[in-house]
Design an enzyme around this catalytic site. Structure first.
Site, PDB file in Angstrom:
ATOM      1  N   GLY A   1      99.754  40.939   4.577  1.00  0.00           N
ATOM      2  CA  GLY A   1      99.038  41.793   5.523  1.00  0.00           C
ATOM      3  C   GLY A   1      98.046  42.713   4.837  1.00  0.00           C
ATOM      4  O   GLY A   1      97.642  43.737   5.391  1.00  0.00           O
TER       5      GLY A   1
ATOM      6  N   LYS B   1      99.375  37.095   1.726  1.00  0.00           N
ATOM      7  CA  LYS B   1      99.943  36.771   3.036  1.00  0.00           C
ATOM      8  C   LYS B   1     100.977  37.803   3.493  1.00  0.00           C
ATOM      9  O   LYS B   1     101.854  37.527   4.306  1.00  0.00           O
ATOM     10  CB  LYS B   1     100.578  35.378   3.050  1.00  0.00           C
ATOM     11  CG  LYS B   1      99.662  34.259   2.591  1.00  0.00           C
ATOM     12  CD  LYS B   1      98.321  34.279   3.308  1.00  0.00           C
ATOM     13  CE  LYS B   1      98.451  33.998   4.799  1.00  0.00           C
ATOM     14  NZ  LYS B   1      97.141  34.017   5.501  1.00  0.00           N
TER      15      LYS B   1
ATOM     16  N   GLY C   1      96.672  35.054  11.590  1.00  0.00           N
ATOM     17  CA  GLY C   1      97.411  34.802  12.820  1.00  0.00           C
ATOM     18  C   GLY C   1      97.574  33.335  13.150  1.00  0.00           C
ATOM     19  O   GLY C   1      97.741  32.972  14.319  1.00  0.00           O
ATOM     20  N   ARG C   2      97.504  32.462  12.132  1.00  0.00           N
ATOM     21  CA  ARG C   2      97.705  31.040  12.394  1.00  0.00           C
ATOM     22  C   ARG C   2      99.140  30.784  12.862  1.00  0.00           C
ATOM     23  O   ARG C   2     100.076  31.486  12.467  1.00  0.00           O
ATOM     24  CB  ARG C   2      97.471  30.216  11.125  1.00  0.00           C
ATOM     25  CG  ARG C   2      96.049  30.182  10.611  1.00  0.00           C
ATOM     26  CD  ARG C   2      95.975  29.152   9.495  1.00  0.00           C
ATOM     27  NE  ARG C   2      94.668  29.136   8.847  1.00  0.00           N
ATOM     28  CZ  ARG C   2      94.392  29.791   7.735  1.00  0.00           C
ATOM     29  NH1 ARG C   2      95.324  30.530   7.149  1.00  0.00           N
ATOM     30  NH2 ARG C   2      93.195  29.733   7.189  1.00  0.00           N
TER      31      ARG C   2
END
Length: 360
Positions: free
Chosen positions: A127, A125, A332-333
């Protein structure tokens, strides 16, 4: 026939040939003339027998190289070849090809499967998927599409199994893979070092509090009945005691994990990508990464645009595609809303670890 008649007239009458003898003698002389005009090997070649021409090619070698390829039937080979072959030879009795041209290069697979030169080792998480998708548009980079988890879950399968998961690359290209859990797995640095101490390592980090919330948000979509973020993050929130056994919290202790890696790799072989700057200035982060990998700066700002809906950069539409390339729905949540006091408590908790990490 005329020669035979003339010859018969010159003989004495008592020795003249009968009509039958004259015919037979004419046929014999005609056959001799035909053989003189058309040798036997020429007749056989005209009849479609390739044996003579093939034998001539084999005998003459490089001095008289015939450009056309020929096929020598098995039963036309010299008897010495058959005599010298072991009886155990089970080769199929097909044909012997001479001067057969090589297959066209378009039928060959280019490149070889190599062990990776560089690995994106973490963090979850942070990237990592964006970094992989952005760097793999470089023509000198080929990457495995899925996370292999070789050094943490599948190490017993062996390096050849691992190599088989890699894409084919040319000598000038870099082979890469990414598995974010490597960074926090204790055995991984030693295992990668055993494979190659020259492996280049890439770590994508972001604010550990934001990373933990993103991690929790992802898990919540798979496990809706999950306890609240605060219940998992704290042993006692009123006292500010953080539960470091929870994986979402433990991953953010970057300094502790980096200490383990520096036992096996020099800092010069580890490149850090800022997850925050990857969003605000992806071209600059990719420029630094290309320099680290020894690549020409081909991936630039012309490749990116900011997607306001998703809240992060996407790749512009390639010439061969009809739409831009953005990461999937799992990226992108919208994060779960966390109590402000809990966030400040976690920032205080991570502060000394962050300071140590930047000093390292």
């Amino acid at each position: 026939m005329a020669c035979v008649l003339l010859f018969s007239r010159l003989l004495p009458f008592s020795h003249r040939l009968t009509r039958t003898s004259i015919c037979l003698l004419s046929l014999f002389l005609s056959y001799l003339c035909y053989c003189a005009l058309f040798p036997a090997d020429t007749i056989m070649q005209k009849a479609g027998d390739p044996t003579s021409s093939c034998q001539r090619v084999l005998a003459d070698g490089a001095q008289r190289r015939v450009q056309k390829s020929c096929v020598l039937p098995l039963d036309a080979r010299p008897s010495s070849v058959e005599a010298s072959r072991p009886k155990t030879d089970q080769r199929p009795p097909s044909t012997l090809h001479v001067d057969t041209p090589s297959p066209p290069m378009t039928n060959l697979k280019f490149g070889n499967k190599k062990l990776p030169n560089a690995i994106i080792v973490g963090v979850k998480k942070g990237g990592t998927r964006a970094v992989l998708e952005f760097i793999r548009i470089h023509p000198d980079v080929r990457a495995a599409g899925t996370e292999t988890h070789f050094f943490d879950r599948n190490y017993d399968r062996g390096l050849e199994w691992y190599r088989g998961l890699m894409p084919r690359t040319l000598e000038s290209q870099i082979t890469m893979e990414k598995t974010p859990s490597y960074f926090v797995t204790k055995e991984t640095p030693h295992r990668i070092s055993a494979m190659s101490r020259d492996t280049k390592l890439i770590v994508v980090v972001r604010d550990p509090v934001t990373r933990a919330i993103s991690d929790y948000t992802q898990t919540l979509t798979k496990t809706p009945d999950l306890p609240s973020f605060q219940d998992l993050a704290f042993r006692n929130q009123s006292l500010g005691i953080v539960d470091t056994s929870w994986n979402a919290i433990r991953i953010g202790l970057y300094a502790l994990h980096l200490e383990n890696w520096l036992r096996y790799f020099p800092l010069a072989q580890i490149h850090f990508v800022s997850g925050e700057r990857l969003i605000t200035d992806p071209a600059e982060e990719l420029a630094r990464m290309q320099d680290f990998l020894g690549l020409k700066r081909i991936v630039t700002d012309k490749h990116f645009y900011f997607n306001r809906t998703k809240g992060f950069p996407c790749l512009k539409k390639p010439e061969s595609s009809g739409s831009p390339r953005c990461l999937g729905k799992s990226k992108g949540r919208t994060h779960v809303q966390i109590d402000r006091d809990a966030i400040e408590q976690l920032r205080d908790f991570y502060r000394p670890y962050n300071v140590k990490f930047y000093e390292m």
